[in-house]
Design a protein around this motif. Structure first.
Motif, PDB file in Angstrom:
ATOM      1  N   ASP A   1      41.658  44.518  44.174  1.00 53.39           N
ATOM      2  CA  ASP A   1      40.297  44.242  44.622  1.00 53.39           C
ATOM      3  C   ASP A   1      40.165  42.868  45.248  1.00 53.39           C
ATOM      4  OD1 ASP A   1      39.443  46.643  43.884  1.00 53.39           O
ATOM      5  OD2 ASP A   1      38.393  46.029  42.061  1.00 53.39           O
TER       6      ASP A   1
ATOM      7  N   LEU B   1      37.727  49.486  34.779  1.00 53.76           N
ATOM      8  CA  LEU B   1      39.030  48.946  35.146  1.00 53.76           C
ATOM      9  C   LEU B   1      40.004  49.118  33.985  1.00 53.76           C
ATOM     10  CD1 LEU B   1      40.571  47.305  37.328  1.00 53.76           C
ATOM     11  CD2 LEU B   1      39.865  45.254  36.118  1.00 53.76           C
TER      12      LEU B   1
ATOM     13  N   MET C   1      39.007  40.005  36.155  1.00 53.19           N
ATOM     14  CA  MET C   1      37.660  40.012  36.720  1.00 53.19           C
ATOM     15  C   MET C   1      37.159  38.606  37.042  1.00 53.19           C
ATOM     16  SD  MET C   1      37.042  43.114  37.047  1.00 53.19           S
ATOM     17  CE  MET C   1      35.432  42.785  37.738  1.00 53.19           C
ATOM     18  N   SER C   2      38.048  37.609  37.018  1.00 49.82           N
ATOM     19  CA  SER C   2      37.649  36.236  37.308  1.00 49.82           C
ATOM     20  C   SER C   2      37.880  35.938  38.785  1.00 49.82           C
ATOM     21  CB  SER C   2      38.446  35.262  36.438  1.00 49.82           C
ATOM     22  OG  SER C   2      39.808  35.282  36.808  1.00 49.82           O
TER      23      SER C   2
ATOM     24  N   ARG D   1      45.418  36.420  38.456  1.00 51.79           N
ATOM     25  CA  ARG D   1      44.629  37.535  37.923  1.00 51.79           C
ATOM     26  C   ARG D   1      45.509  38.712  37.515  1.00 51.79           C
ATOM     27  NH1 ARG D   1      40.412  39.337  42.062  1.00 51.79           N
ATOM     28  NH2 ARG D   1      41.812  38.439  43.596  1.00 51.79           N
TER      29      ARG D   1
ATOM     30  N   ASP E   1      33.871  43.518  33.147  1.00 53.47           N
ATOM     31  CA  ASP E   1      33.926  44.481  34.251  1.00 53.47           C
ATOM     32  C   ASP E   1      32.501  44.795  34.693  1.00 53.47           C
ATOM     33  OD1 ASP E   1      34.576  46.337  36.101  1.00 53.47           O
ATOM     34  OD2 ASP E   1      35.402  47.815  34.705  1.00 53.47           O
ATOM     35  N   ASP E   2      31.987  43.999  35.636  1.00 54.10           N
ATOM     36  CA  ASP E   2      30.603  44.176  36.064  1.00 54.10           C
ATOM     37  C   ASP E   2      30.432  45.305  37.072  1.00 54.10           C
ATOM     38  OD1 ASP E   2      32.020  42.959  38.022  1.00 54.10           O
ATOM     39  OD2 ASP E   2      30.648  41.273  38.330  1.00 54.10           O
TER      40      ASP E   2
ATOM     41  N   HIS F   1      39.106  50.035  28.437  1.00 59.15           N
ATOM     42  CA  HIS F   1      39.881  49.319  29.454  1.00 59.15           C
ATOM     43  C   HIS F   1      41.368  49.206  29.113  1.00 59.15           C
ATOM     44  CE1 HIS F   1      36.117  48.079  31.388  1.00 59.15           C
ATOM     45  NE2 HIS F   1      35.665  47.736  30.182  1.00 59.15           N
TER      46      HIS F   1
END
Length: 692
Positions: A595, A613, A625-626, A633, A665-666, A688
């Motif tokens: 991503d 995710l 997710m950062s 990551r 995980d937004d 997850h």
């Protein structure tokens, strides 16, 4: 003389009036009697000591009380009598009990003991006794214990080396800060230290109230220039009458060496300016002064005036951020400066006082200056003796050879001998290798301590079943004390071994270099910059580094102003960045998470992910997710336990057990908030595959 206070007359609408305060109540008799009785019973010191001085005096008090308890003496009475033989006996005990190698250390202890005498007895030590003890320390005591009575060489970091230091800090330093604002703050403090010659504490205590930023119109050229006044209020005698000093700075030709550009960048990062429309350095550096006064103030917000400019980074739930209130600690700043000196290969330890002494000697050598200006700059009130004893370089900065031959003096070579970079060697060992560290831990003394701790641990396990069950028991305290002893012993052995290795290197390196030159293998004396040091990951820092090494003479007029604006923009943006540490774990060839913006640009537009995710292997959901670089990551940890340590120490430690924890995980779990750490771990493992 102040005017006498008079009762305040209050007039009413009806025409009547009354006294708001009677003259008798201005200073009533009861108030005076109370203050008199308070003064009779109060014990006040005859002098005001700084907090750091009181800390040192408290330490010598504990030592003196330990000595008196050994001989069953009353400490206040012994110190009040101050018999020279007893004071000499105390110094003998100090030298027998503690590792003291220099005469100056014993002299410092005696001065601190005399300060304790003042606090306890409200009077100074008899001058004859004071002088007698000093003579005893310098003479018989030094000879008996073989103390080193030679003053340590105090190097100077002068302008040429300072330029190299700042350039290295921006262009080649590979050390990672908690966030990049700390890097900018270090550069700003170093510039202030070089231009003001002030002590570190005075620099770290600068607030926005101490900054006077304004635009001034030059009458001769009809041009407008941004200027900065910095008031230093935290002088050494902080508890006495305040004697602040104000320094005025102009825009430097090179923005990397301009203190105004640095502080303006920090102010924009703090959103400190009061004018709502002042939102960028483009506007600030193009402001003009008012016509009638020729000066335009640039005020700061009222609620930020008492905020420290230099603040440390702290961990928050949103990650590492600059604290809004906690100031930068002197020990952290000094460690950064020392680390820079080691990276540049300085044999002597680099401190802020190298800059302070350099400015003091520069002002002293300036024919347009005088002793009064020098003492004011260095905050030496009323006497030049402090400078001559502690700051004046003991290496003669005057060509006596040219003076003898009546030649035109050339003092540069004499001055160069006092610089800290004269013996610079970047290949000098800075730390122990892994093999040398293992060698230290296999020393017989360390192994014996480890064996004792293991035996004590087995006793605790046999008696209580687990170490934590023994907390609060004497045997557990002994176990913890033994662990601290092991750590301190290991550190002492490591320092001793590193010192021995460095001493051997200092002896052999010059011989090896000369032999290489004789054999023709060392034609270029310029030390190359290592390839790893030239890699700068953050674009804003790279642009600042380019400005640091460029020639400012090529930029004049409008180009020079644009250069300051661009550099200030980069500094503002840099404050929000954080350089990632080099990963110790090699990522797998297959990258499950794509991503990143780079992948999106290669593949074209994609539909947003809606499924949760999934972590593959030992990946961290928080890291994935950062906004870290892609490599960081996607990294996989070696084992489940290393992943758990990372999550507990770096991510979940920001939350208490009962806190509400949002799912990182937004996209796949938008709006999902877990109740506590156990609920989060259950959700992470079930949804997850993030098993903790």
């Amino acid at each position: 003389m102040g005017r006498r206070k008079i009762p305040h007359v209050v007039k009413l609408d009806s025409g009547e009036s009354y006294l708001g305060r009677s003259s008798a109540n201005l200073c009533p008799r009861d108030f005076l009697e109370g203050k008199y009785q308070e003064a009779l019973g109060a014990v006040r010191p005859v002098t005001l000591y700084a907090d750091s001085t009181l800390h040192h005096v408290d330490r010598i008090r504990a030592l003196f009380e330990e000595y008196c308890s050994l001989l069953h003496l009353d400490p206040p009475q012994i110190l009040q009598e101050c018999i020279p033989a007893r004071m000499e006996n105390f110094l003998h005990w100090m030298l027998k009990t503690y590792t003291i190698k220099k005469t100056s250390t014993v002299t410092t202890y005696w001065r601190q003991l005399s300060q304790l005498h003042i606090l306890w007895t409200q009077r100074r030590v008899d001058p004859q006794v004071l002088r007698q003890i000093f003579v005893f320390i310098e003479g018989p005591l030094t000879k008996e214990y073989g103390l080193d009575n030679m003053d340590t060489e105090k190097p100077l970091l002068e302008a040429e080396e300072f330029v190299e230091l700042i350039r290295y800090h921006w262009a080649s330093d590979i050390n990672v800060f908690h966030n990049e604002r700390q890097r900018l703050q270090l550069a700003a403090i170093l510039l202030l230290a070089a231009f003001t010659g002030s002590r570190p504490h005075a620099l770290l205590c600068v607030t926005y109230r101490d900054l006077d930023l304004y635009v001034e119109k030059e009458q001769d050229t009809d041009t407008h220039h941004v200027k900065l006044g910095v008031k230093l209020t935290k002088t050494k005698s902080g508890k006495k009458r305040k004697r602040p000093k104000t320094y005025t700075f102009n825009l430097d030709d090179n923005p990397v060496f301009c203190i105004i550009t640095h502080l303006v960048g920090l102010a924009f990062d703090d959103e400190a300016f009061a004018a709502p429309g002042l939102v960028s350095p483009d506007i600030l550096f193009r402001l003009k002064a008012k016509g009638e006064s020729g000066c335009q103030q640039i005020p700061f917000k009222q609620d930020i005036l008492d905020t420290l400019v230099f603040r440390r980074a702290v961990k928050t739930k949103q990650g590492v951020q600059t604290s809004p209130t906690a100031g930068l600690i002197d020990s952290i700043y000094q460690s950064w400066v020392k680390r820079l000196g080691e990276a540049l290969g300085y044999v002597q330890t680099l401190t802020t006082y190298c800059l302070r002494r350099a400015l003091g000697n520069a002002v002293n050598d300036d024919p347009n200056s005088n002793a009064a200006v020098r003492n004011l700059v260095l905050d030496h009130v009323g006497s030049s003796a402090i400078f001559e004893r502690n700051y004046l370089s003991r290496i003669i900065r005057y060509s006596t050879q040219d003076a003898f031959w009546h030649r035109e003096p050339s003092h540069e070579s004499a001055k160069a001998a006092s610089r800290i970079g004269r013996l610079r060697d970047r290949n000098r060992p800075k730390k122990l290798t892994e093999e040398q560290g293992v060698q230290v831990r296999e020393a017989p003394a360390i192994l014996e301590l480890l064996a004792s701790r293991d035996r004590l641990r087995m006793d605790i396990l046999g008696q209580f079943g687990a170490l934590k069950m023994a907390e609060g028991e004497p045997v557990y305290d002994d176990y913890q004390a033994l662990g601290r002893t092991i750590n301190s012993t290991v550190r002492a052995q490591e320092r001793a071994l590193l010192r021995h290795i460095q001493e051997e290197y200092d002896i052999t390196a010059p011989v090896v270099n000369i032999q290489r030159q004789i054999q023709g293998d060392f034609p270029d004396c310029k030390e190359p910059i290592l390839a790893e040091e030239a890699m700068i990951k953050i674009p804003e820092r790279r642009r600042i580094a380019e400005a640091a090494v460029s020639d400012p003479a090529r930029f004049t007029g409008e180009k020079s102003l644009l250069r300051h604006i661009k550099c200030c923009r980069n500094m503002i943006a840099l404050c929000k960045k954080r350089e990632s540490r080099t990963a110790k774990i090699t990522p797998p060839p297959a990258l499950p998470f794509t991503d990143s913006p780079e992948a999106t640009s290669r593949k074209g537009p994609e539909t947003p992910r809606s499924n949760p995710l999934k972590c593959r292997g030992f990946q961290c959901l928080f890291c994935m997710m950062s906004n870290l670089p892609t490599k960081d990551r996607q990294q996989r940890f070696k084992s489940k336990f290393s992943l758990q340590r990372h999550a507990d120490r770096c991510r979940l430690n920001q939350f208490m057990d009962g806190d509400r924890i949002p799912c990182p995980d937004d996209l796949g779990c938008a709006g999902v908030v877990l109740k506590g750490k156990l609920h989060f771990k259950n959700h992470a493992a079930r949804v997850h595959d993030f098993v903790l």
